[in-house]
Design a protein around this motif. Sequence first.
Motif, mmCIF file in Angstrom:
data_model
loop_
_atom_site.group_PDB
_atom_site.id
_atom_site.type_symbol
_atom_site.label_atom_id
_atom_site.label_comp_id
_atom_site.label_asym_id
_atom_site.label_seq_id
_atom_site.Cartn_x
_atom_site.Cartn_y
_atom_site.Cartn_z
ATOM 1 N N LEU A 1 57.476 11.391 -81.914
ATOM 2 C CA LEU A 1 56.990 11.258 -83.286
ATOM 3 C C LEU A 1 55.608 11.889 -83.407
ATOM 4 C CD1 LEU A 1 57.796 7.509 -84.090
ATOM 5 C CD2 LEU A 1 58.930 9.489 -85.116
ATOM 6 N N ILE A 2 55.241 12.244 -84.650
ATOM 7 C CA ILE A 2 53.840 12.550 -84.918
ATOM 8 C C ILE A 2 53.111 11.224 -85.119
ATOM 9 C CG2 ILE A 2 54.325 14.813 -85.926
ATOM 10 C CD1 ILE A 2 53.951 13.541 -88.699
ATOM 11 N N GLU A 3 51.805 11.249 -84.968
ATOM 12 C CA GLU A 3 51.035 10.005 -84.989
ATOM 13 C C GLU A 3 51.178 9.248 -86.303
ATOM 14 O OE1 GLU A 3 46.451 8.415 -84.274
ATOM 15 O OE2 GLU A 3 46.967 10.509 -83.918
ATOM 16 N N GLY A 4 51.140 9.967 -87.403
ATOM 17 C CA GLY A 4 51.234 9.306 -88.703
ATOM 18 C C GLY A 4 52.540 8.562 -88.885
ATOM 19 N N ASP A 5 53.645 9.184 -88.482
ATOM 20 C CA ASP A 5 54.940 8.516 -88.576
ATOM 21 C C ASP A 5 55.013 7.327 -87.630
ATOM 22 O OD1 ASP A 5 56.091 9.974 -90.604
ATOM 23 O OD2 ASP A 5 57.087 11.396 -89.268
ATOM 24 N N ALA A 6 54.413 7.447 -86.450
ATOM 25 C CA ALA A 6 54.411 6.328 -85.505
ATOM 26 C C ALA A 6 53.681 5.118 -86.087
ATOM 27 C CB ALA A 6 53.765 6.755 -84.187
ATOM 28 N N MET A 7 52.572 5.367 -86.767
ATOM 29 C CA MET A 7 51.815 4.284 -87.393
ATOM 30 C C MET A 7 52.631 3.608 -88.489
ATOM 31 S SD MET A 7 48.073 6.155 -87.659
ATOM 32 C CE MET A 7 47.309 4.747 -88.469
ATOM 33 N N ARG A 8 53.225 4.424 -89.363
ATOM 34 C CA ARG A 8 53.978 3.869 -90.499
ATOM 35 C C ARG A 8 55.236 3.148 -90.042
ATOM 36 N NH1 ARG A 8 58.306 5.562 -93.684
ATOM 37 N NH2 ARG A 8 58.540 7.387 -92.358
ATOM 38 N N LEU A 9 55.989 3.771 -89.143
ATOM 39 C CA LEU A 9 57.262 3.209 -88.723
ATOM 40 C C LEU A 9 57.096 1.937 -87.901
ATOM 41 C CD1 LEU A 9 59.066 6.540 -87.819
ATOM 42 C CD2 LEU A 9 59.611 5.037 -89.739
ATOM 43 N N SER A 10 56.036 1.868 -87.096
ATOM 44 C CA SER A 10 55.807 0.648 -86.317
ATOM 45 C C SER A 10 55.534 -0.530 -87.249
ATOM 46 C CB SER A 10 54.652 0.845 -85.329
ATOM 47 O OG SER A 10 53.453 1.191 -86.003
ATOM 48 N N LYS A 11 54.803 -0.278 -88.320
ATOM 49 C CA LYS A 11 54.539 -1.343 -89.302
ATOM 50 C C LYS A 11 55.824 -1.764 -90.001
ATOM 51 C CE LYS A 11 51.653 -2.417 -93.321
ATOM 52 N NZ LYS A 11 50.602 -1.918 -94.240
ATOM 53 N N GLU A 12 56.645 -0.772 -90.413
ATOM 54 C CA GLU A 12 57.905 -1.076 -91.097
ATOM 55 C C GLU A 12 58.856 -1.863 -90.192
ATOM 56 O OE1 GLU A 12 59.715 2.432 -92.629
ATOM 57 O OE2 GLU A 12 58.121 2.825 -94.084
#
Length: 244
Positions: A175-186
Amino acid sequence: MTFAYRGAWLTAVLLMFCGAVRAETIQAVTEDSLHAFMDGDKVSGPATAVVASTLKTAGLDYHLALYPWARAYDMALQQPNVLIYLILRTPQRESLFKWVGEVKRYEPYLYKLKQRQDIQVNNLEDAKRYPIGVVRDDVRHAYFKAQGFSKLFVASQNRDTMKQLFNGQIDLLPLIEGDAMRLSKEAGGDFASLEQVMPLADLTTGLYLAYSNSTDDAIVERTRNAFEQLRSTGEVARLMGSNP
């Protein structure tokens, strides 16, 4: 032909041309991501704002839709007047689409759970030992298959792969970092519990807007000109905001 008549004739031709181009409805398709997502019943996000502004500037009618990546990709391969975003521009895809413009760079990493000290990856060969989550038919899926990876867990959406990582069904996730941040929260997890294992340098490239090959060149060129206008004034960067 007099000058006045010639001028009127050229104007009429241009109006007919513009009308013909405008009459086509562009199907702008994407997947759920950091840059494009549903907000109520509308497709939203910074990349969606770039697409909407570009097509409005180009004077084109459009419809926005969010699908699993495999469906959006297949539409862009098979149907005319489909604009797909954001899509990685790779040598394998170069001749499959008509490319409009680069919106941002794509720099993915392999992630693992920080607590999994048993996972040791220093290179791609090491990574082959572990189950990896990928989205069906996206560039990461194709890349790992081409590299001979056999332990691929294929899902229809990124959010499913993140759930698999937290549930222990997979060990690694690209993943790119931004998606990793968002998806982990979701997924109900904590981004701080993730660790970057290694960059995927071979997949670092541009994220683009691209048309299906069967789309008329006049539409493509009109969209390119509109995108370049927005890019040169800084509007694309402004719409993308400070997202990683």
